[in-house]
Structures are given as structure tokens and as C-alpha cells.
Design a protein around this motif. Sequence first.
Motif, PDB file in Angstrom:
ATOM      1  N   ASN A   1      -2.882   5.319 -11.053  1.00 28.17           N
ATOM      2  CA  ASN A   1      -3.867   4.830 -10.098  1.00 28.17           C
ATOM      3  C   ASN A   1      -3.525   3.391  -9.710  1.00 28.17           C
ATOM      4  O   ASN A   1      -4.289   2.461  -9.941  1.00 28.17           O
ATOM      5  CB  ASN A   1      -5.284   4.929 -10.680  1.00 28.17           C
ATOM      6  CG  ASN A   1      -6.353   4.582  -9.664  1.00 28.17           C
ATOM      7  OD1 ASN A   1      -6.152   4.749  -8.450  1.00 28.17           O
ATOM      8  ND2 ASN A   1      -7.484   4.077 -10.135  1.00 28.17           N
TER       9      ASN A   1
ATOM     10  N   ASN B   1       1.970   6.743  -6.918  1.00 27.17           N
ATOM     11  CA  ASN B   1       0.876   7.586  -7.416  1.00 27.17           C
ATOM     12  C   ASN B   1       1.145   9.066  -7.157  1.00 27.17           C
ATOM     13  O   ASN B   1       0.759   9.927  -7.960  1.00 27.17           O
ATOM     14  CB  ASN B   1      -0.439   7.184  -6.752  1.00 27.17           C
ATOM     15  CG  ASN B   1      -0.945   5.832  -7.242  1.00 27.17           C
ATOM     16  OD1 ASN B   1      -0.641   5.405  -8.360  1.00 27.17           O
ATOM     17  ND2 ASN B   1      -1.722   5.145  -6.404  1.00 27.17           N
ATOM     18  N   GLU B   2       1.828   9.359  -6.046  1.00 29.70           N
ATOM     19  CA  GLU B   2       2.122  10.745  -5.696  1.00 29.70           C
ATOM     20  C   GLU B   2       3.367  11.269  -6.414  1.00 29.70           C
ATOM     21  O   GLU B   2       3.560  12.497  -6.486  1.00 29.70           O
ATOM     22  CB  GLU B   2       2.327  10.855  -4.181  1.00 29.70           C
ATOM     23  CG  GLU B   2       1.054  10.582  -3.383  1.00 29.70           C
ATOM     24  CD  GLU B   2       1.324  10.565  -1.887  1.00 29.70           C
ATOM     25  OE1 GLU B   2       2.526  10.650  -1.503  1.00 29.70           O
ATOM     26  OE2 GLU B   2       0.365  10.448  -1.111  1.00 29.70           O
TER      27      GLU B   2
ATOM     28  N   ALA C   1       0.837  -1.206   0.000  1.00 30.67           N
ATOM     29  CA  ALA C   1       0.000   0.000   0.000  1.00 30.67           C
ATOM     30  C   ALA C   1       0.872   1.256   0.000  1.00 30.67           C
ATOM     31  O   ALA C   1       0.568   2.242  -0.690  1.00 30.67           O
ATOM     32  CB  ALA C   1      -0.930  -0.012   1.216  1.00 30.67           C
ATOM     33  N   GLU C   2       1.994   1.235   0.759  1.00 29.35           N
ATOM     34  CA  GLU C   2       2.888   2.396   0.805  1.00 29.35           C
ATOM     35  C   GLU C   2       3.567   2.627  -0.544  1.00 29.35           C
ATOM     36  O   GLU C   2       3.708   3.778  -0.988  1.00 29.35           O
ATOM     37  CB  GLU C   2       3.943   2.206   1.907  1.00 29.35           C
ATOM     38  CG  GLU C   2       3.405   2.198   3.334  1.00 29.35           C
ATOM     39  CD  GLU C   2       2.801   0.854   3.704  1.00 29.35           C
ATOM     40  OE1 GLU C   2       2.893  -0.099   2.889  1.00 29.35           O
ATOM     41  OE2 GLU C   2       2.236   0.734   4.813  1.00 29.35           O
ATOM     42  N   GLU C   3       4.003   1.558  -1.179  1.00 25.75           N
ATOM     43  CA  GLU C   3       4.651   1.700  -2.490  1.00 25.75           C
ATOM     44  C   GLU C   3       3.677   2.247  -3.523  1.00 25.75           C
ATOM     45  O   GLU C   3       4.025   3.145  -4.316  1.00 25.75           O
ATOM     46  CB  GLU C   3       5.206   0.345  -2.944  1.00 25.75           C
ATOM     47  CG  GLU C   3       6.414  -0.133  -2.145  1.00 25.75           C
ATOM     48  CD  GLU C   3       6.813  -1.558  -2.474  1.00 25.75           C
ATOM     49  OE1 GLU C   3       7.975  -1.928  -2.199  1.00 25.75           O
ATOM     50  OE2 GLU C   3       5.963  -2.315  -3.002  1.00 25.75           O
ATOM     51  N   ALA C   4       2.452   1.702  -3.564  1.00 28.13           N
ATOM     52  CA  ALA C   4       1.460   2.177  -4.533  1.00 28.13           C
ATOM     53  C   ALA C   4       1.155   3.652  -4.309  1.00 28.13           C
ATOM     54  O   ALA C   4       1.073   4.447  -5.266  1.00 28.13           O
ATOM     55  CB  ALA C   4       0.190   1.337  -4.418  1.00 28.13           C
ATOM     56  N   GLN C   5       0.995   4.076  -3.043  1.00 28.14           N
ATOM     57  CA  GLN C   5       0.686   5.470  -2.747  1.00 28.14           C
ATOM     58  C   GLN C   5       1.847   6.381  -3.144  1.00 28.14           C
ATOM     59  O   GLN C   5       1.643   7.449  -3.738  1.00 28.14           O
ATOM     60  CB  GLN C   5       0.370   5.635  -1.255  1.00 28.14           C
ATOM     61  CG  GLN C   5       0.020   7.063  -0.849  1.00 28.14           C
ATOM     62  CD  GLN C   5      -0.256   7.189   0.629  1.00 28.14           C
ATOM     63  OE1 GLN C   5      -0.330   6.181   1.350  1.00 28.14           O
ATOM     64  NE2 GLN C   5      -0.430   8.426   1.107  1.00 28.14           N
ATOM     65  N   TYR C   6       3.079   5.958  -2.810  1.00 28.54           N
ATOM     66  CA  TYR C   6       4.249   6.779  -3.125  1.00 28.54           C
ATOM     67  C   TYR C   6       4.387   6.966  -4.642  1.00 28.54           C
ATOM     68  O   TYR C   6       4.693   8.081  -5.098  1.00 28.54           O
ATOM     69  CB  TYR C   6       5.498   6.119  -2.553  1.00 28.54           C
ATOM     70  CG  TYR C   6       6.744   6.983  -2.680  1.00 28.54           C
ATOM     71  CD1 TYR C   6       7.059   7.917  -1.719  1.00 28.54           C
ATOM     72  CD2 TYR C   6       7.606   6.831  -3.767  1.00 28.54           C
ATOM     73  CE1 TYR C   6       8.198   8.712  -1.824  1.00 28.54           C
ATOM     74  CE2 TYR C   6       8.748   7.609  -3.892  1.00 28.54           C
ATOM     75  CZ  TYR C   6       9.034   8.548  -2.908  1.00 28.54           C
ATOM     76  OH  TYR C   6      10.165   9.342  -3.035  1.00 28.54           O
TER      77      TYR C   6
ATOM     78  N   GLN D   1      -2.724   0.199  -7.287  1.00 33.89           N
ATOM     79  CA  GLN D   1      -3.391  -0.331  -6.104  1.00 33.89           C
ATOM     80  C   GLN D   1      -2.485  -1.336  -5.395  1.00 33.89           C
ATOM     81  O   GLN D   1      -1.592  -1.926  -6.017  1.00 33.89           O
ATOM     82  CB  GLN D   1      -4.708  -1.018  -6.495  1.00 33.89           C
ATOM     83  CG  GLN D   1      -5.684  -0.130  -7.256  1.00 33.89           C
ATOM     84  CD  GLN D   1      -6.177   1.023  -6.409  1.00 33.89           C
ATOM     85  OE1 GLN D   1      -6.383   0.871  -5.196  1.00 33.89           O
ATOM     86  NE2 GLN D   1      -6.374   2.193  -7.029  1.00 33.89           N
TER      87      GLN D   1
END
Length: 433
Positions: free
Chosen positions: A307, A290-291, A283-288, A309
Motif C-alpha cells: 500500500n 502496488n500492482e 504516483a505512477e511508481e507507487a501504483q505500479y 503512496q
Amino acid sequence: MGYNEEDEELDRIRRASARRKRELEELQREELRRIRELEQRKQEKKMREQRREERPRTRTFDPDQAVSDEDYNNSYEERRRRPRNPQPRYEEDEYDEDFEEADDRETRRERQQKQAKRNARRRKRKKSPAARFFKTFFIVLLVLFLIFFFAVWNITRRFNHVESEVSKRPAAGKHQVVNILLIGQDAREGEEGQRSDSIILLSVNAKKNKVAMTSIMRDTYVQIPGHGGNRINAAYAYGGIDLLDQTIEENFGITIDGNAMVDFDGFLEAMTAVGNMDMELTAEEAQYMNENPGFGSNNDASDEVWNLQPGVNNLTPSQLLAYSRIRYVGNSDWDRTERQRKVISGAVSKVKHGHFISGYNMATEAAPSITTDMKTFGMLRVASGIMTGGEMKSHLIPVEGTYYGDYIDGMAVLVPDIEANKNYLQGYINGED
């Protein structure tokens, strides 16, 4: 052709013509002689028959006189005039021999003998089904090897080639274990001479048929020849691949056989040739990611909107670059080097286990984005070792428990136990788990 050569050629033709004329005349004389001989035999036979006819016919005593003398003589004349042997005296083959050249019969005999010898040799060379199978198998194996060699040669000539101190060594690429240093250059668009962003040692053990990738943490504190203590990635900035090779060899007691370098642009081009790959993201890798889609470009800027997930995602080449550069998620540089090894291992696996033609096309398109100092023989050994080796093992230097963190000259560094990590690294490249 000059005048003298024309005269010589004309004389040669005339001599050959005269020789053939003499041979023909001799053959005609021989045929006439045989004809006369046959006619003479025929005449002698006719004369013998005439003398036989002129002899008086004496009738055997017949006391019963069942047949009159006139009937007896008539029946005798009828039998005498009847042909006793309707077949010609000479068979066709004998007649042909009489009129053929004198050596024809010997020529036929020699031809028959040669044919008999050839047949005997064929029977002797006739192999069993198993022998024929192995012969065919080895021929097919040789053809496949030649195809593989040509494919690798065609790929290797597309790399960007440079010379280094390693490439000048006569034994480079010929050791039992071939060590190739993979260098990721931290050079953005318009920048040159940056430090090495990633250092990975690819080891192909031909004897044990094993392949290993060992990341060397870029903050590892080592002695750089001529520059004292510093982070290991500084060696590349000070002296390029030659100094980086020397630093690793002197600190860890190994031999490097070649180098392969790629920057962000080259990575994107290589991954574009390979295509998308599935990667499991936290989850942290996907968020980083995406940002920070700009990490997927060579200038840290991008208009893309991602996007991604948590879980398995099919990453594009730019997303794979961003994934490899993630630094502030998880266990900092430890997880970052692991991601880099995952990307390289996945790309190799896709080429290795895909269709031969598609793998060849991917490697051909990716080659121009990579710079190397390796010769064709070394590349062939590495390629064949990777293609035939087992699962690629992944390692990290310094090993957990063999280093400590410290600040030296204002730098956050990892100070390793050099002897312990030397032993670990040598074990990795020698195929020890």
C-alpha cells in the motif's frame, strides 16, 4: 642430558664454587688486614697519649698567684681527661669503604655518571606541547587506519571470489582512477547464463577525491569482439565478465580494474543486510509497485500486499528490488537506470554515514551475496575512496543528443556516437562534471 653433559655441568659448578670460595677468602684476609691496621693505629694513639701524660706539667709564671699550684694541676687533669673530639675519627662512609670490596666506590661513581647522562638525554629529548600533540595525533591516526584496514580485510574475505582476465593484470586496482563494473544479472530462480540486467561503472578518483556512477544503457548498440554488432548486455551472455569488460574497454577507451556481480537473490540479501531505505515515489511508481509485488522476488511471484503512496516511503528490501526493476513507468529504461543508481547510492550513504559498527555489520552481512574478481588491495582502495570521497555523482551513457533509436536485426537499439560518448565517459571518470 647425557652422561658427559652431566659431568661437564658438575665440573662447571665445582669450578664456580671454588672461585667464589677463593674470592671470599681474599675478602676475609683484606678485612683482617684492615682490622689489624686500625688496631695498630689505635694502639699508637694510646701510646702517644700515655707519653704526653708522663711529661711533667710546668706552670706558666703567674705573679699574682690567683690559683694555687694544687688547684691548677687538678683543673689541668680534669681538662685532659675530658674527651676532646666525641666524634669517631672515621666517618661511616669511610668505615664502610674500608670494609667493602675494593671496586664498590668506582661502581657507585660509574652508576652516578650513567644516571647523569640519562638525565641529560631526557632533558634534551623533552619536547614542546605542540610536538607531543602531533605525536599523539599521528599515533591515534595510525591506530584508526589499522582498525579500518582490518575491518575492510574482514569484509573482503567474505565476498565470493572468482578469477577473470582483469584480475590477472598486475596493475589492476593500482591506477589513479579505479573503475569497477557493477553487473546486475537478470537470472531468476533456477536460471543461469542470462544477460546483464544493469551495467553501472563505479569510478573512484583518488587524486580528486571524487566518486562517480555511470549507467550504460543495456540497449546500447556496440561492436562485441568476435560477435559483431549487438546490444551491449549481450556480451555478458556470450562470454561472461571477460567479454563484457573487453567490449566496454574497446568501445569507450577506458580500463576496468574489477567487477562485482549480483543477481536478484543477492540483491535481496544485500538489501536485507542494509535494511529499509526512504525513497520518494511518484504516483505512477507507487501504483505500479502496488500492482506488481512479484517484482520484489526472484521468481516474479509474491503474496505480499503493498500500500505504497506518492511521496517518501520507507521501502523494504523486496520493495527496493521492485523499485529498481520498474521499466514501464516514466521514461522507460532511462528512469529505470536512475532508480538503480539511487538505490546503490542510498545503500552506500547508509553504510558511509551510519555508525561505524552498524556500517561494518551491514557490509559484513551483505558481502556473501556479491561475487567479485577484485583482490584485497583493490577493494581497500575502493572502500577508502568511497568513505572519504565527496557526494557520489550520477551519469548516463549514451548522453542525451549523442544517439538515435533504430531497429537492427529486429532489435530496438540505441545507436550511440561512440567518439562523443567516449569523451563524456572519460570526463566522468576523471572527475569532470
